[in-house]
Design a protein around this motif. Structure first.
Motif, PDB file in Angstrom:
ATOM      1  N   ILE A  44       0.851  -1.185   0.000  1.00 56.28           N
ATOM      2  CA  ILE A  44       0.000   0.000   0.000  1.00 56.28           C
ATOM      3  C   ILE A  44       0.889   1.237   0.000  1.00 56.28           C
ATOM      4  O   ILE A  44       2.051   1.188   0.408  1.00 56.28           O
ATOM      5  CB  ILE A  44      -0.983   0.023   1.179  1.00 56.28           C
ATOM      6  N   ASN A  45       0.328   2.371  -0.459  1.00 57.74           N
ATOM      7  CA  ASN A  45       1.129   3.558  -0.696  1.00 57.74           C
ATOM      8  C   ASN A  45       0.380   4.822  -0.298  1.00 57.74           C
ATOM      9  O   ASN A  45      -0.858   4.869  -0.390  1.00 57.74           O
ATOM     10  CB  ASN A  45       1.514   3.635  -2.167  1.00 57.74           C
ATOM     11  N   PRO A  46       1.108   5.878   0.107  1.00 59.28           N
ATOM     12  CA  PRO A  46       0.450   7.127   0.493  1.00 59.28           C
ATOM     13  C   PRO A  46      -0.424   7.725  -0.606  1.00 59.28           C
ATOM     14  O   PRO A  46      -1.456   8.321  -0.324  1.00 59.28           O
ATOM     15  CB  PRO A  46       1.630   8.050   0.826  1.00 59.28           C
ATOM     16  N   GLY A  47      -0.012   7.577  -1.859  1.00 57.64           N
ATOM     17  CA  GLY A  47      -0.824   8.119  -2.948  1.00 57.64           C
ATOM     18  C   GLY A  47      -2.220   7.537  -2.990  1.00 57.64           C
ATOM     19  O   GLY A  47      -3.184   8.219  -3.379  1.00 57.64           O
ATOM     20  N   VAL A 130       5.897   0.430  -6.822  1.00 56.88           N
ATOM     21  CA  VAL A 130       5.759   1.871  -6.603  1.00 56.88           C
ATOM     22  C   VAL A 130       7.031   2.462  -6.017  1.00 56.88           C
ATOM     23  O   VAL A 130       7.571   3.446  -6.535  1.00 56.88           O
ATOM     24  CB  VAL A 130       4.543   2.193  -5.719  1.00 56.88           C
ATOM     25  N   VAL A 131       7.556   1.863  -4.938  1.00 55.56           N
ATOM     26  CA  VAL A 131       8.754   2.450  -4.328  1.00 55.56           C
ATOM     27  C   VAL A 131       9.971   2.293  -5.229  1.00 55.56           C
ATOM     28  O   VAL A 131      10.801   3.201  -5.333  1.00 55.56           O
ATOM     29  CB  VAL A 131       9.033   1.862  -2.932  1.00 55.56           C
ATOM     30  N   GLY A 132      10.080   1.146  -5.895  1.00 59.39           N
ATOM     31  CA  GLY A 132      11.246   0.918  -6.736  1.00 59.39           C
ATOM     32  C   GLY A 132      11.290   1.837  -7.933  1.00 59.39           C
ATOM     33  O   GLY A 132      12.309   2.488  -8.204  1.00 59.39           O
ATOM     34  N   CYS A 133      10.188   1.920  -8.666  1.00 59.38           N
ATOM     35  CA  CYS A 133      10.169   2.744  -9.877  1.00 59.38           C
ATOM     36  C   CYS A 133      10.112   4.228  -9.537  1.00 59.38           C
ATOM     37  O   CYS A 133      10.673   5.050 -10.272  1.00 59.38           O
ATOM     38  CB  CYS A 133       9.001   2.332 -10.771  1.00 59.38           C
ATOM     39  N   THR A 134       9.455   4.594  -8.429  1.00 58.90           N
ATOM     40  CA  THR A 134       9.445   6.003  -8.027  1.00 58.90           C
ATOM     41  C   THR A 134      10.833   6.446  -7.601  1.00 58.90           C
ATOM     42  O   THR A 134      11.296   7.534  -7.973  1.00 58.90           O
ATOM     43  CB  THR A 134       8.447   6.238  -6.886  1.00 58.90           C
ATOM     44  N   ALA A 135      11.513   5.617  -6.819  1.00 61.54           N
ATOM     45  CA  ALA A 135      12.875   5.959  -6.404  1.00 61.54           C
ATOM     46  C   ALA A 135      13.789   6.055  -7.618  1.00 61.54           C
ATOM     47  O   ALA A 135      14.615   6.977  -7.714  1.00 61.54           O
ATOM     48  CB  ALA A 135      13.400   4.917  -5.420  1.00 61.54           C
ATOM     49  N   GLY A 158       8.794   4.808   2.695  1.00 59.98           N
ATOM     50  CA  GLY A 158       8.775   3.732   1.707  1.00 59.98           C
ATOM     51  C   GLY A 158       9.659   4.002   0.512  1.00 59.98           C
ATOM     52  O   GLY A 158      10.529   3.195   0.155  1.00 59.98           O
ATOM     53  N   VAL A 159       9.465   5.156  -0.144  1.00 54.40           N
ATOM     54  CA  VAL A 159      10.305   5.517  -1.293  1.00 54.40           C
ATOM     55  C   VAL A 159      11.689   5.943  -0.818  1.00 54.40           C
ATOM     56  O   VAL A 159      12.703   5.624  -1.446  1.00 54.40           O
ATOM     57  CB  VAL A 159       9.645   6.629  -2.125  1.00 54.40           C
ATOM     58  N   GLY A 160      11.731   6.658   0.308  1.00 51.98           N
ATOM     59  CA  GLY A 160      13.004   7.182   0.782  1.00 51.98           C
ATOM     60  C   GLY A 160      14.040   6.117   1.065  1.00 51.98           C
ATOM     61  O   GLY A 160      15.216   6.263   0.708  1.00 51.98           O
ATOM     62  N   THR A 161      13.625   5.015   1.712  1.00 51.51           N
ATOM     63  CA  THR A 161      14.594   3.967   2.015  1.00 51.51           C
ATOM     64  C   THR A 161      15.213   3.387   0.750  1.00 51.51           C
ATOM     65  O   THR A 161      16.388   3.013   0.746  1.00 51.51           O
ATOM     66  CB  THR A 161      13.928   2.838   2.820  1.00 51.51           C
ATOM     67  N   LEU A 297      -0.146   3.441   8.026  1.00 54.93           N
ATOM     68  CA  LEU A 297       0.537   4.175   6.968  1.00 54.93           C
ATOM     69  C   LEU A 297       0.373   5.682   7.137  1.00 54.93           C
ATOM     70  O   LEU A 297       1.334   6.446   6.980  1.00 54.93           O
ATOM     71  CB  LEU A 297      -0.027   3.749   5.604  1.00 54.93           C
ATOM     72  N   GLU A 298      -0.841   6.113   7.467  1.00 51.76           N
ATOM     73  CA  GLU A 298      -1.146   7.536   7.488  1.00 51.76           C
ATOM     74  C   GLU A 298      -0.573   8.262   8.695  1.00 51.76           C
ATOM     75  O   GLU A 298      -0.648   9.489   8.781  1.00 51.76           O
ATOM     76  CB  GLU A 298      -2.658   7.740   7.371  1.00 51.76           C
ATOM     77  N   GLN A 299       0.048   7.528   9.607  1.00 52.12           N
ATOM     78  CA  GLN A 299       0.796   8.183  10.682  1.00 52.12           C
ATOM     79  C   GLN A 299       2.077   8.824  10.149  1.00 52.12           C
ATOM     80  O   GLN A 299       2.667   9.685  10.801  1.00 52.12           O
ATOM     81  CB  GLN A 299       1.140   7.173  11.773  1.00 52.12           C
ATOM     82  N   ARG A 300       2.523   8.361   8.987  1.00 49.82           N
ATOM     83  CA  ARG A 300       3.694   8.902   8.291  1.00 49.82           C
ATOM     84  C   ARG A 300       4.977   8.770   9.107  1.00 49.82           C
ATOM     85  O   ARG A 300       5.885   9.580   8.997  1.00 49.82           O
ATOM     86  CB  ARG A 300       3.473  10.362   7.872  1.00 49.82           C
ATOM     87  N   HIS A 301       5.036   7.724   9.916  1.00 51.34           N
ATOM     88  CA  HIS A 301       6.267   7.466  10.669  1.00 51.34           C
ATOM     89  C   HIS A 301       6.754   6.037  10.464  1.00 51.34           C
ATOM     90  O   HIS A 301       7.532   5.522  11.267  1.00 51.34           O
ATOM     91  CB  HIS A 301       6.035   7.726  12.163  1.00 51.34           C
ATOM     92  N   THR A 302       6.318   5.409   9.369  1.00 51.91           N
ATOM     93  CA  THR A 302       6.669   4.018   9.129  1.00 51.91           C
ATOM     94  C   THR A 302       7.962   3.928   8.332  1.00 51.91           C
ATOM     95  O   THR A 302       8.121   4.616   7.324  1.00 51.91           O
ATOM     96  CB  THR A 302       5.542   3.319   8.334  1.00 51.91           C
ATOM     97  N   ARG A 303       8.891   3.102   8.791  1.00 52.95           N
ATOM     98  CA  ARG A 303      10.099   2.852   7.999  1.00 52.95           C
ATOM     99  C   ARG A 303       9.831   1.666   7.078  1.00 52.95           C
ATOM    100  O   ARG A 303       9.610   0.547   7.537  1.00 52.95           O
ATOM    101  CB  ARG A 303      11.292   2.545   8.883  1.00 52.95           C
ATOM    102  N   GLY A 304       9.837   1.914   5.784  1.00 52.18           N
ATOM    103  CA  GLY A 304       9.623   0.837   4.833  1.00 52.18           C
ATOM    104  C   GLY A 304       8.164   0.659   4.476  1.00 52.18           C
ATOM    105  O   GLY A 304       7.332   1.546   4.645  1.00 52.18           O
TER     106      GLY A 304
END
Length: 310
Positions: A44-47, A130-135, A158-161, A297-304
């Motif tokens: 799942i993703n923030p978008g 999503v994370v791979g192609c966005t990164a 998610g994308v940042g890592t 997810l929507e807490q926006r403090h999840t690593r990965g």
């Protein structure tokens, strides 16, 4: 659930997580060029949360009832006409552009799938697109050269890592902006941690006495403005989220759609399978707990990544 049906996440109107529900739907039928995939994992993703809330209606409007999800990994169970790339029983990963992957089954063009490397768990494979192609798109947009310094906001998300590690693979010096709780992880993955908050500009400058060459924003418009204020050229500033600010300041705003090819997905899958890039899995939830998954997810403090398991 009968063999003629599947189960899928749906929402019938814009709103908060309460509009999400899982319902029985007709079993998807693969048309020409498509395969039917029994989904084993769907990230799942923030978008997706932003689309569900209606925040992206002008850019990505929903048609109701709407499904949800792009990331997927699973097993091919049926083939449409003219599919020669895969066979029944093949393990695959990839993406759907039909907002449909958060389900037990999804019909998807074979051109949007690649074989799943054996080294990838279902959770990682189902979180890769999503994370791979966005990164990949974000890193490509700023075109880092070996030895250059690149700052990344939301570096432990998610994308940042993934972006942090891809930059390191390409030889860049990475400044990872994140909470102090993520400092050890960032250091272990090739980045210099920089805590967000007051005096961030000074902290970034102190961490890069030779200057910052590029900036990737994964959080919000204040970071795009910060990058400009730091004197970074607009063509070396990329954001995946702050489209209006990017237009205002003339920076870049590439996203997963700019890198949604088999070649890029294969490159990223190979980097993960080889161990050069890690995709952290923060949590897994059964499909029926999709609301709980988005609450975390929507807490926006999840690593990965957070993953649904149908």
């Amino acid at each position: 659930m009968s063999p003629a049906s599947a189960r899928a996440v749906r929402f019938d109107q814009y709103g908060d997580r309460d509009v999400l529900h899982v319902t029985e739907v007709p079993m998807p039928q693969p048309t020409e060029g498509e395969v039917l995939v029994e989904v084993r994992a769907a990230g799942i993703n923030p978008g997706e949360a932003a689309i569900r809330a209606g925040a992206l209606h002008e850019r990505f409007p929903a048609t109701f009832p709407s499904g949800q999800g792009s990331d997927l990994a699973g097993v091919v169970t049926a083939l449409g006409e003219d599919v020669t790339d895969f066979g029944v029983g093949d393990e695959v990963l990839g993406f759907s552009w039909g907002r449909s992957s958060q389900a037990t089954h999804v019909a998807v063009p074979a051109s949007q799938l690649i074989p799943k490397p054996d080294a990838l768990s279902w959770e990682v494979a189902g979180s890769l697109y999503v994370v791979g192609c966005t990164a990949w798109a974000a890193v490509d947009a700023v075109a880092p050269k070996p030895g250059e310094t690149v700052a990344v906001s939301a570096a432990a998300g998610g994308v940042g890592t993934v972006a942090v590690q891809l930059l390191a693979v390409r030889g860049a010096h990475v400044l990872g902006i994140a909470s102090p709780a993520n400092a050890d992880w960032l250091t272990a993955h090739g980045a210099t941690p920089v805590p967000y908050g007051d005096h961030l500009a000074e902290a970034l400058t102190a961490s890069a006495p030779g200057g910052i060459d590029a900036f990737i924003d994964l959080f919000g418009p204040e970071y795009v403005q910060l990058a400009v204020d730091l004197g970074i050229p607009p063509d070396r500033i990329e954001t995946i989220i702050s489209f209006q600010k990017a237009q205002e300041l003339g920076t870049k705003s590439a996203g997963s759609g700019d890198a949604s090819t088999r070649e890029v997905l294969t490159e990223m899958a190979d980097l993960v399978a080889s161990g050069r890039i890690e995709i952290p899995i923060a949590a897994s939830y059964p499909l029926d707990r999709v609301r709980d998954a988005f609450a975390e997810l929507e807490q926006r403090h999840t690593r990965g990544k957070i993953v649904l398991i149908p």
